[in-house]
Structures are given as C-alpha cells and as structure tokens.
Design a protein around this motif. Structure first.
Motif, PDB file in Angstrom:
ATOM      1  N   GLY A 155       0.847  -1.192   0.000  1.00  0.00           N
ATOM      2  CA  GLY A 155       0.000   0.000   0.000  1.00  0.00           C
ATOM      3  C   GLY A 155       0.883   1.242   0.000  1.00  0.00           C
ATOM      4  N   THR A 156       0.256   2.387   0.191  1.00  0.00           N
ATOM      5  CA  THR A 156       0.970   3.660   0.183  1.00  0.00           C
ATOM      6  C   THR A 156       2.126   3.671   1.178  1.00  0.00           C
ATOM      7  N   VAL A 157       3.276   4.155   0.732  1.00  0.00           N
ATOM      8  CA  VAL A 157       4.403   4.400   1.636  1.00  0.00           C
ATOM      9  C   VAL A 157       4.212   5.805   2.208  1.00  0.00           C
ATOM     10  N   ASN A 158       4.001   5.900   3.519  1.00  0.00           N
ATOM     11  CA  ASN A 158       3.641   7.181   4.126  1.00  0.00           C
ATOM     12  C   ASN A 158       4.814   7.970   4.684  1.00  0.00           C
ATOM     13  N   SER A 159       5.826   7.273   5.198  1.00  0.00           N
ATOM     14  CA  SER A 159       6.902   7.986   5.888  1.00  0.00           C
ATOM     15  C   SER A 159       8.189   7.173   5.846  1.00  0.00           C
ATOM     16  N   LEU A 160       9.321   7.903   5.914  1.00  0.00           N
ATOM     17  CA  LEU A 160      10.643   7.296   5.915  1.00  0.00           C
ATOM     18  C   LEU A 160      11.474   7.883   7.045  1.00  0.00           C
ATOM     19  N   SER A 171      10.660   2.317   6.836  1.00  0.00           N
ATOM     20  CA  SER A 171       9.516   2.829   6.077  1.00  0.00           C
ATOM     21  C   SER A 171       8.234   2.292   6.688  1.00  0.00           C
ATOM     22  N   CYS A 172       7.158   3.037   6.529  1.00  0.00           N
ATOM     23  CA  CYS A 172       5.856   2.578   7.035  1.00  0.00           C
ATOM     24  C   CYS A 172       4.778   2.962   6.037  1.00  0.00           C
ATOM     25  N   GLY A 173       3.647   2.261   6.117  1.00  0.00           N
ATOM     26  CA  GLY A 173       2.633   2.516   5.110  1.00  0.00           C
ATOM     27  C   GLY A 173       1.233   2.125   5.508  1.00  0.00           C
ATOM     28  N   SER A 174       0.354   2.232   4.535  1.00  0.00           N
ATOM     29  CA  SER A 174      -1.057   1.923   4.750  1.00  0.00           C
ATOM     30  C   SER A 174      -1.307   0.426   4.843  1.00  0.00           C
ATOM     31  N   ASP A 175      -0.285  -0.392   4.541  1.00  0.00           N
ATOM     32  CA  ASP A 175      -0.422  -1.844   4.662  1.00  0.00           C
ATOM     33  C   ASP A 175      -0.184  -2.318   6.096  1.00  0.00           C
ATOM     34  N   ILE A 176      -0.118  -1.372   7.045  1.00  0.00           N
ATOM     35  CA  ILE A 176       0.021  -1.643   8.485  1.00  0.00           C
ATOM     36  C   ILE A 176       1.361  -2.323   8.802  1.00  0.00           C
TER      37      ILE A 176
END
Length: 476
Positions: A155-160, A171-176
């Motif tokens: 899913g979307t990569v939100n932050s690095l 990295s973190c994202g909408s895929d939890i």
C-alpha cells in the motif's frame, strides 16, 4: 488597432501576412471575406500557400507568451527574494543563507502515483522517495538519475526515517507494516507488525536502537530494532496520529493528530519495560504526557522539532523575548515578585543563546489544514508565534539545517521560507509543482532540498548562496 497601425512591416512581410489571412479565410469557409480581401489585397489564387501558416504562427505566439509569463514569475520571485534579503542585510544580518534557488535543479519523474515522502541519506549523495504506488525509489542527487526501485509494501508508503550512520532505513505505510532496509543497498530485511491501522509516521530515537511509529489506530508504538518487538504503546490521542518527532538531546517526543491536538511526551524512561503495552501511558495513567496543545482549528498535518541552531535563533528573536517576558511576568505577578526579576531572567536567557549554549527549550513547529504554522515552547506548552501566509493546507514544515529558517510546503503548490529571527516570510516559490506539494527534506551535507508532489514528481533545489551581491543601494 493603434498597435497595428504603428507596426512597421516590409512589403514582403505584408504580402506574406495577407496570403496567410486569405489562406485562413479559404480553409475555414469564410468565402465572402475571402473574395473581398483577395480583391483588396490584389492576390491571385495561385499565389496562396498551403501550410496553415496563420494557425502555426498563432500557436507559436501563445507558446512564447506562456514562456514569457513563466520567466516573469521567476523574475518576480527573484526580486521578491532579493528585496527580502536586502531588508535582512539592512537590519544587520547576513543576506545570503542557503535559501532554495529557482528553477529546480532536477525534475525527476518515475513514480506512478503521488509522492508522499522524501528523505536524504545522511552520508551519501542519495535521496529516497516513497509514494502511493507502494514503491521506494533511490535517486542520485548529483545526476538526478534513478538508482534503484523497490516494492515491498502493498500500500501507500507514508513515511521514511534513517539512523544517523545511514545504515538502516525504516519505512511505514497503509499496509500496516514497518519495514527495515539495509542501506545503501536498499534491501528489505525485516518487517514489524503490531498496529491495527494505517501507519503514517516513523522516526528513530537518538540512540538508533529504537523507532517510534504513529498510526491511524490512535496509538504511538516504540519498537526495539534488534528484536523487532513493540516494547511500549502510548495512548492519548482521540483520532488518527499523523506524525511523531523526537528531540535530538532532550527526552521529549511530540505527536500531532487528526483530533487537532499536539501532545508532548516525556520519554526519559520510554525504552524500559517489557514487550507489548505493559509500560503504556494508558496503563500508567497518562503519566508520560507533559502537555496537550490545542490552538489549531483543523487537522494538524505535520510537526518538526527545532535543531540546536534553530533553537538558538528563536531564543534570540524579538517574538520569543516578548513571549518569555510576558510568561515570566504573569508567573512573577502571581507569586508577588517584582517585574525587575522578569527582565533579569529574560536577558539571562537571551545571553545564553547569544553565546551559542545548548538550548534547554524544545521548540516545535506545526502545520495545519487551517493554513497556519505555529511555533511552540513544548516544555511550557505555549504557542510563541503564528505564521500566516499559505493559501491552503500546510503539508510539511522543516527547520533549515543552518538554523535560520523554517521551510514549509502546502497544497497551494508553494514552498515558503520563514526567517526565524523575525517570523516573516522571506521567500516564496509559487507553483513549485503543478499540483499539491506534499513533502520536503534538506540535506545539510550537500545543501540541496527535495520536494515531492501529487504531480508524481520529485524535484531537487539548490540551496547554495546567491551568485550575485546585494547592496543596500540596490533597493533604496
């Protein structure tokens, strides 16, 4: 009409113009106008071109006018910057301080959806970008070329975030999921899971052994990198936690949320405790919370903590001196002491900042959908100043590595640079992207900035000093 009368054309130019007009009349079926003009201009049918000359010239004029408008906009921005810098010099400050320069050094397409986050490597000339297309891309900032592309998120990569040595990227994202990557190879070697919803923010603690994540599940989690376990969960926000930041040397963590609040957390003992939520703020009665700041009138999209240089600049500013005096005066009057003590305390703090001593005040900047930026004294829980100028949501704020400016990007497509000494906007890059600007980072080593946008591009901007000298007489 007057402009046309005053134009000077040669006989050959007039003849070419008349033929082009006749051709246009004939091609578009204006038969009466064609016959009348042909008679007046004394031109034969055999002499007419067949090249749509008038339409081509018109398109060329429109294209040239667009280019002229773009150049005029750039010139206006340069003059605005030069005027602001001249004022800074007149006030006794240095005039050229690594502001972002136009035009952009590189425009780097490659993502297939909006770019959500950008981050420079602390050692190598590399930039990493994340996107709604679920990929991470690594760019060479000296050439603007794509080096690597990875798709481990679903899913979307939100932050690095990256540790100080530059060996581990998170990295973190909408895929939890939180993913850890070896750098600079950009190889994913571990996945951390434990949140129940979209993970929107991530940061390393200064020691580099732990990371902190913020999530739409309303929680903040502390993770041990070695084991991959969540060792603590902080609860306090009522809505989606958008971002977390940590102070470089004070035990303070700050988070912002969709609930329109900023929470300042005491993290002096945050990494002690067992796996899971046994050491959570909820379990300990919220004892980790120092302050809840709630002066914004809409969702708070972003926060940033001032680096040491920026903190010293703010402490020497007029607006902080005024804030400090009023805050101390209120407390002093409540305690029945004399105002002379307040003046002495304020002057003492200012002298410490002027000597370059480490600030013991945690300054935080926040950007909101209310279009405002606020700078806070996080330890006291008070707003120091509000910066107004953006025409749409403020998406990210960043303290410039040189400590003299705050840089912000917005859905109004602009990048703005604010003088931390005066609180004034000293430069605006309008239409920095063709769509909303979502993210920004600045490399202190290479003095270059990067921005990401909904237009699916990454742009690099030089932050070198101006290559011309501004004198006071230039703008007097």
């Amino acid at each position: 009409y007057m402009g046309y009368k005053n134009m000077v054309l040669t006989e050959k130019q007039k003849e070419e113009l008349h033929k082009a007009i006749l051709e246009y009349f004939k091609t578009n079926g204006y038969d009466k106008a064609y016959e009348l003009f042909k008679l007046e201009a004394k031109i034969k049918d055999d002499d007419l071109p067949n090249s749509n000359m008038l339409e081509k010239k018109w398109v060329s004029v429109v294209r040239l006018q667009k280019k002229i408008d773009e150049l005029q906009t750039q010139l206006n921005q340069i003059m605005e910057e030069a005027g602001a810098l001249a004022k800074i010099k007149l006030s006794g400050k240095e005039g050229s301080d690594n502001l972002l320069q136009i035009p952009a050094k590189f425009i780097m397409p490659g993502h297939r959806a909006q770019v959500t986050t950008v981050l420079f490597h602390p050692i190598y000339p590399l930039l990493i970008s994340g996107s709604e297309d679920a990929t991470l891309k690594m760019w060479d900032i000296e050439t603007g070329k794509l080096e690597k592309s990875r798709k481990e998120h679903t899913g979307t990569v939100n932050s690095l975030a990256i540790n100080k040595p530059g060996t581990i990227l998170a990295s973190c994202g909408s895929d939890i999921a939180i993913k850890l990557w070896n750098m600079p190879a950009l190889d994913c070697y571990k996945t951390l899971q434990g949140h129940d919803h979209n993970i929107s923010g991530i940061i390393f603690l200064p020691t580099g052994d732990h990371i902190v994540s913020a999530s739409r599940d309303k929680t903040i989690k502390i993770w041990d990198i070695g084991s991959g376990f969540c060792i603590r969960t902080l609860t306090g926000h009522n809505e989606w936690v958008r971002k977390v930041v940590v102070h470089p040397y004070l035990p303070i963590l700050v988070s912002c949320s969709q609930d329109q609040t900023i929470i300042v957390w005491d993290i002096a003992n945050i990494t002690t405790g067992s796996k899971g939520t046994s050491g959570s703020a909820a379990a300990s009665g919220g004892s980790n919370i120092l302050h809840v700041l709630n002066e914004h009138e809409h969702v708070i999209e972003t926060i940033a903590i001032a680096n040491e240089l920026a903190a010293n600049t703010i402490e020497k500013s007029e607006y902080f001196t005024k804030y400090h005096f009023l805050a101390n005066a209120e407390q002093t009057l409540l305690n029945g002491k004399a105002l002379e003590e307040v003046k002495g305390s304020t002057e003492a703090e200012k002298k410490k900042a002027e000597k370059g001593e480490k600030s013991k005040i945690a300054f935080v900047a926040s950007g909101s959908r209310d279009k405002q930026i606020k700078i806070w004294d996080a330890k006291e829980g008070k707003c120091i100043i509000t910066l107004v100028g953006h025409d749409n949501w403020v998406r990210e704020v960043l303290f410039h590595p040189n400590g003299k400016f705050l840089v912000s990007v917005s859905d109004d497509k602009s990048i703005r640079m604010w003088d931390l000494h005066t609180g004034r906007c000293v430069k605006k890059i309008a239409d920095a992207h063709v769509h909303f600007v979502t993210s920004i980072d600045i490399s202190p080593k290479y003095m270059v900035a990067a921005t990401g946008s909904v237009d699916q591009t990454v742009k690099l901007w030089d932050c070198n000093q101006l290559n011309y000298h501004i004198t006071e007489s230039t703008f007097l």
